[in-house]
Motif scaffolding. Sequence first.
Motif, mmCIF file in Angstrom:
data_model
loop_
_atom_site.group_PDB
_atom_site.id
_atom_site.type_symbol
_atom_site.label_atom_id
_atom_site.label_comp_id
_atom_site.label_asym_id
_atom_site.label_seq_id
_atom_site.Cartn_x
_atom_site.Cartn_y
_atom_site.Cartn_z
ATOM 1 N N GLU A 11 0.824 -1.215 0.000
ATOM 2 C CA GLU A 11 0.000 0.000 0.000
ATOM 3 C C GLU A 11 0.859 1.266 0.000
ATOM 4 O O GLU A 11 0.454 2.302 -0.536
ATOM 5 C CB GLU A 11 -0.925 -0.001 1.215
ATOM 6 N N ILE A 12 2.032 1.202 0.596
ATOM 7 C CA ILE A 12 2.946 2.344 0.659
ATOM 8 C C ILE A 12 3.678 2.530 -0.668
ATOM 9 O O ILE A 12 3.866 3.654 -1.149
ATOM 10 C CB ILE A 12 3.972 2.152 1.804
ATOM 11 N N GLY A 45 -0.441 8.835 5.994
ATOM 12 C CA GLY A 45 -1.786 9.406 5.898
ATOM 13 C C GLY A 45 -2.415 9.149 4.533
ATOM 14 O O GLY A 45 -3.602 8.808 4.440
ATOM 15 N N ALA A 46 -1.623 9.294 3.459
ATOM 16 C CA ALA A 46 -2.146 9.061 2.110
ATOM 17 C C ALA A 46 -2.498 7.589 1.912
ATOM 18 O O ALA A 46 -3.528 7.271 1.293
ATOM 19 C CB ALA A 46 -1.123 9.510 1.068
ATOM 20 N N ALA A 47 -1.679 6.691 2.429
ATOM 21 C CA ALA A 47 -1.971 5.255 2.305
ATOM 22 C C ALA A 47 -3.245 4.891 3.065
ATOM 23 O O ALA A 47 -4.070 4.110 2.575
ATOM 24 C CB ALA A 47 -0.782 4.432 2.808
ATOM 25 N N ARG A 74 -6.895 3.589 1.488
ATOM 26 C CA ARG A 74 -7.478 2.336 1.962
ATOM 27 C C ARG A 74 -9.002 2.500 2.200
ATOM 28 O O ARG A 74 -9.750 1.573 2.048
ATOM 29 C CB ARG A 74 -6.786 1.902 3.240
ATOM 30 N N ARG A 75 -9.406 3.717 2.622
ATOM 31 C CA ARG A 75 -10.819 3.963 2.938
ATOM 32 C C ARG A 75 -11.714 3.923 1.731
ATOM 33 O O ARG A 75 -11.424 4.171 0.635
ATOM 34 C CB ARG A 75 -10.982 5.321 3.630
ATOM 35 N N GLY A 115 11.567 17.732 8.067
ATOM 36 C CA GLY A 115 11.001 17.589 6.733
ATOM 37 C C GLY A 115 10.758 16.137 6.362
ATOM 38 O O GLY A 115 9.702 15.788 5.816
ATOM 39 N N HIS A 116 11.716 15.282 6.662
ATOM 40 C CA HIS A 116 11.532 13.862 6.345
ATOM 41 C C HIS A 116 10.453 13.222 7.217
ATOM 42 O O HIS A 116 9.742 12.317 6.761
ATOM 43 C CB HIS A 116 12.851 13.108 6.454
ATOM 44 N N GLN A 117 10.293 13.717 8.446
ATOM 45 C CA GLN A 117 9.192 13.206 9.276
ATOM 46 C C GLN A 117 7.853 13.598 8.666
ATOM 47 O O GLN A 117 6.915 12.796 8.651
ATOM 48 C CB GLN A 117 9.306 13.697 10.721
ATOM 49 N N ASP A 118 7.778 14.826 8.149
ATOM 50 C CA ASP A 118 6.553 15.240 7.451
ATOM 51 C C ASP A 118 6.287 14.336 6.248
ATOM 52 O O ASP A 118 5.143 13.990 5.957
ATOM 53 C CB ASP A 118 6.667 16.693 6.983
ATOM 54 N N TRP A 119 7.345 13.961 5.541
ATOM 55 C CA TRP A 119 7.198 13.081 4.377
ATOM 56 C C TRP A 119 6.644 11.724 4.822
ATOM 57 O O TRP A 119 5.683 11.205 4.244
ATOM 58 C CB TRP A 119 8.541 12.921 3.678
ATOM 59 N N LEU A 120 7.224 11.169 5.881
ATOM 60 C CA LEU A 120 6.733 9.876 6.395
ATOM 61 C C LEU A 120 5.279 9.970 6.853
ATOM 62 O O LEU A 120 4.459 9.104 6.514
ATOM 63 C CB LEU A 120 7.606 9.404 7.565
#
Length: 173
Positions: free
Chosen positions: A34-35, A166-168, A172-173, A156-161
């Motif tokens: 999914e990621i 969140g997008a995955a 899924r919903r 910044g990389h934490q925001d990316w993760l």
Amino acid sequence: MQMNAILWPEGYVPGFTENYVSNEVIVAGLSAAEIWPLLSHPASWPTYYTNSANVRFYDAKGPELADGDRFYFETFGFPVEAQCNEFVAPAAGQPGRIAWHGWAGEEGTDARLDVHHAWLIEDLEGGRVRILTQETQKGQPAAELHAAKPNPMINGHQDWLDGLVGAARKNRR
């Protein structure tokens, strides 16, 4: 359980560069499958990571990265030229791996920044997924980023993760 690690090319091993950052999340209820599409298709990055913009491929490549592909994007105020140098889709018992060499600025100048940005996505027992991103950086801009507090690369990389997860979940919903 043994977790996998990033594979580092010569010249980019952490501890021997001006800057190194590592971010990781482990979340339940998602899988590497999914990621993967959200990370392997750079045009989707700006949809969940606001620090990424103007993604484009060269040589009629894309929309999914592949080993050797050249691409461009903007992040942290840098126009980044990049070349994918690792691309292995996740499979049963095997983590997904994406990495690229990125660069900005004129070679041989103080403005030059060279990076190796690597991702590892692996399924863990109990219906969990681990997403690890690490980056090493060379050059004067890397030294300045290393000295900055708070560290813009870590944040910044934490925001990316967080955006990726969140997008995955939304997909899924």
